[in-house]
Design a protein around this motif. Structure first.
Motif, PDB file in Angstrom:
ATOM      1  N   GLY A 174      36.040  25.654  -2.999  1.00 25.14           N
ATOM      2  CA  GLY A 174      35.739  26.892  -3.729  1.00 25.14           C
ATOM      3  C   GLY A 174      34.413  26.789  -4.469  1.00 25.14           C
ATOM      4  N   ARG A 175      34.165  25.626  -5.107  1.00 26.06           N
ATOM      5  CA  ARG A 175      32.897  25.452  -5.833  1.00 26.06           C
ATOM      6  C   ARG A 175      31.721  25.411  -4.858  1.00 26.06           C
ATOM      7  NH1 ARG A 175      35.925  21.446  -8.548  1.00 26.06           N
ATOM      8  NH2 ARG A 175      34.698  19.797  -7.587  1.00 26.06           N
ATOM      9  N   ALA A 176      31.938  24.768  -3.712  1.00 27.01           N
ATOM     10  CA  ALA A 176      30.855  24.708  -2.709  1.00 27.01           C
ATOM     11  C   ALA A 176      30.561  26.113  -2.171  1.00 27.01           C
ATOM     12  CB  ALA A 176      31.248  23.766  -1.581  1.00 27.01           C
ATOM     13  N   SER A 177      31.602  26.898  -1.987  1.00 25.52           N
ATOM     14  CA  SER A 177      31.438  28.246  -1.449  1.00 25.52           C
ATOM     15  C   SER A 177      30.729  29.147  -2.472  1.00 25.52           C
ATOM     16  CB  SER A 177      32.824  28.803  -1.101  1.00 25.52           C
ATOM     17  OG  SER A 177      32.713  30.022  -0.459  1.00 25.52           O
ATOM     18  N   ARG A 178      31.113  29.029  -3.735  1.00 23.97           N
ATOM     19  CA  ARG A 178      30.437  29.814  -4.787  1.00 23.97           C
ATOM     20  C   ARG A 178      28.978  29.367  -4.910  1.00 23.97           C
ATOM     21  NH1 ARG A 178      34.422  32.167  -8.604  1.00 23.97           N
ATOM     22  NH2 ARG A 178      35.169  33.830  -7.250  1.00 23.97           N
ATOM     23  N   ARG A 230      30.447  22.379 -17.209  1.00 27.19           N
ATOM     24  CA  ARG A 230      29.133  22.624 -16.613  1.00 27.19           C
ATOM     25  C   ARG A 230      29.228  23.557 -15.406  1.00 27.19           C
ATOM     26  NH1 ARG A 230      28.542  17.253 -16.552  1.00 27.19           N
ATOM     27  NH2 ARG A 230      28.360  17.283 -14.297  1.00 27.19           N
ATOM     28  N   GLN A 231      30.437  23.828 -14.953  1.00 27.89           N
ATOM     29  CA  GLN A 231      30.578  24.671 -13.761  1.00 27.89           C
ATOM     30  C   GLN A 231      31.066  26.075 -14.105  1.00 27.89           C
ATOM     31  OE1 GLN A 231      33.274  22.126 -11.829  1.00 27.89           O
ATOM     32  NE2 GLN A 231      31.699  21.008 -10.740  1.00 27.89           N
ATOM     33  N   LYS A 232      30.984  26.427 -15.389  1.00 29.30           N
ATOM     34  CA  LYS A 232      31.547  27.714 -15.822  1.00 29.30           C
ATOM     35  C   LYS A 232      30.970  28.902 -15.060  1.00 29.30           C
ATOM     36  CE  LYS A 232      33.394  27.287 -20.454  1.00 29.30           C
ATOM     37  NZ  LYS A 232      32.995  27.118 -21.834  1.00 29.30           N
ATOM     38  N   SER A 256      33.319  32.868 -11.917  1.00 23.30           N
ATOM     39  CA  SER A 256      33.461  34.286 -11.580  1.00 23.30           C
ATOM     40  C   SER A 256      32.365  34.698 -10.607  1.00 23.30           C
ATOM     41  CB  SER A 256      33.360  35.142 -12.839  1.00 23.30           C
ATOM     42  OG  SER A 256      32.044  35.058 -13.359  1.00 23.30           O
ATOM     43  N   VAL A 257      32.629  35.788  -9.905  1.00 22.92           N
ATOM     44  CA  VAL A 257      31.635  36.317  -8.966  1.00 22.92           C
ATOM     45  C   VAL A 257      30.382  36.724  -9.734  1.00 22.92           C
ATOM     46  CG1 VAL A 257      31.136  38.286  -7.455  1.00 22.92           C
ATOM     47  CG2 VAL A 257      33.313  37.058  -7.240  1.00 22.92           C
ATOM     48  N   SER A 258      30.592  37.379 -10.881  1.00 26.88           N
ATOM     49  CA  SER A 258      29.419  37.846 -11.628  1.00 26.88           C
ATOM     50  C   SER A 258      28.607  36.660 -12.175  1.00 26.88           C
ATOM     51  CB  SER A 258      29.868  38.839 -12.706  1.00 26.88           C
ATOM     52  OG  SER A 258      29.631  38.358 -13.969  1.00 26.88           O
ATOM     53  N   GLY A 259      29.277  35.612 -12.646  1.00 30.25           N
ATOM     54  CA  GLY A 259      28.560  34.421 -13.126  1.00 30.25           C
ATOM     55  C   GLY A 259      27.750  33.787 -12.001  1.00 30.25           C
ATOM     56  N   THR A 260      28.339  33.761 -10.822  1.00 30.78           N
ATOM     57  CA  THR A 260      27.656  33.165  -9.660  1.00 30.78           C
ATOM     58  C   THR A 260      26.410  33.967  -9.302  1.00 30.78           C
ATOM     59  OG1 THR A 260      29.818  32.455  -8.864  1.00 30.78           O
ATOM     60  CG2 THR A 260      28.020  32.450  -7.264  1.00 30.78           C
ATOM     61  N   ILE A 261      26.545  35.296  -9.287  1.00 26.60           N
ATOM     62  CA  ILE A 261      25.399  36.146  -8.928  1.00 26.60           C
ATOM     63  C   ILE A 261      24.301  36.011  -9.986  1.00 26.60           C
ATOM     64  CG2 ILE A 261      24.633  38.553  -8.677  1.00 26.60           C
ATOM     65  CD1 ILE A 261      27.373  39.150  -7.407  1.00 26.60           C
ATOM     66  N   HIS A 262      24.691  36.001 -11.263  1.00 25.21           N
ATOM     67  CA  HIS A 262      23.682  35.854 -12.319  1.00 25.21           C
ATOM     68  C   HIS A 262      22.968  34.507 -12.215  1.00 25.21           C
ATOM     69  CE1 HIS A 262      25.629  39.364 -14.203  1.00 25.21           C
ATOM     70  NE2 HIS A 262      24.412  39.576 -14.642  1.00 25.21           N
TER      71      HIS A 262
END
Ligand code: HEM
Length: 236
Positions: free
Chosen positions: A149-153, A206-208, A212-218
């Motif tokens: 999941g972390r790799a995918s995000r 450190r992976q916060k 979330s999708v929005s955190g990833t996009i930001h």
């Protein structure tokens, strides 16, 4: 006929195949991240998860991983053709921009083939099959699922600056021109590797941004801006 009788025609065709495969790959990546995973977290999604993991996910993963392989192969083939046929140098501004995208794309390809796909095949899908047959899930499935999941995000995060820099190669002339500056590459590679390592070996706070999708996009937009600013500063 130039399309098949000249080197430039072949480069064009390979570039066409490259972004067809790229759209296939990134399309499925975004489907997983923006649509499927949030759905699995709902009540209805929880009920459908086992059937989807056994019936739909393997097919989606086929298009996903082979899309990644074709994008990766055609991308590096193009780079070799630019160097071998067109005499382009690695320190060319255009090459700097392509390689900035290409490095992120290559890490993304690694994540697909060596983290996400094995975790899905040997753990998530296998566990869903086992449970459907009344057997135990494969031990370690939640941990492998979290890593995948972390790799995918992280791939979703990279997809934003990766596409910016790849698209900028011929369409943002003037940026990072003639640089391939040592400082640019030290900062860029350092940041990109830090983001990747944080996904693979980091845990917790450190992976916060990946939670979330929005955190990833930001975070993806943030990495884009930082790399862009560094590219401008080292050339000013
Ligand atoms: C896996 C590593 C990758 C490498 C090494 C790579 C390499 C390249 C190269 C050499 C070009 C030609 C640039 C030019 O001639 O201007 C290119 C263009 C392009 N790539 Fe990639 N690429 C990679 C991943 C991706 C991915 C994942 C996508 C997702 C859609 C993508 C989408 C594109 C697009 C749309 C173009 C056309 C840009 C343009 O002509 O304006 N690439 N890439």
């Amino acid at each position: 006929m130039d399309l098949i009788t000249t080197g430039y025609g072949w480069e064009f065709l390979i570039r066409f195949l490259h972004f067809l495969a790229g759209v296939c790959w990134i399309g499925v990546l975004w489907y997983f991240n923006f649509i499927q995973t949030p759905f699995f977290a709902t009540e209805l999604g929880g009920e459908a998860k086992s059937a989807m993991t056994r019936g739909l996910v393997p097919n989606a993963l086929w298009w996903f991983r082979w899309g990644a392989m074709f994008t990766f192969g055609t991308g590096w083939l193009l780079i070799l053709m630019y160097i071998g046929m067109d005499g382009m140098s690695l320190s060319d501004g255009l090459m700097t921009r392509i390689l900035t995208g290409g490095v992120m794309g290559t890490i993304m390809w690694y994540n697909v083939w060596f983290i996400i796909w094995p975790a899905q095949r040997d753990y998530a899908i296998q566990s869903a099959l086992n449970v459907a047959e009344g057997k135990d899930p494969v031990p370690g499935t939640p941990e492998k699922g979290a890593l995948a999941g972390r790799a995918s995000r992280t791939n979703t995060l990279f997809s934003i600056p990766m596409l910016f820099f790849m698209g900028s190669a011929r369409h943002l002339i003037g940026f990072n021109e003639g640089s391939n500056d040592m400082i640019y590459w030290i900062v860029a590679l350092g940041l990109i590797l830090a983001v990747e390592l944080n996904a693979v070996i980091g845990t917790g706070t450190r992976q916060k941004y990946l939670a979330s999708v929005s955190g990833t996009i930001h975070a993806g937009l943030g990495l884009l801006v930082v790399l862009y600013v560094v590219g401008v500063l080292v050339n000013s």
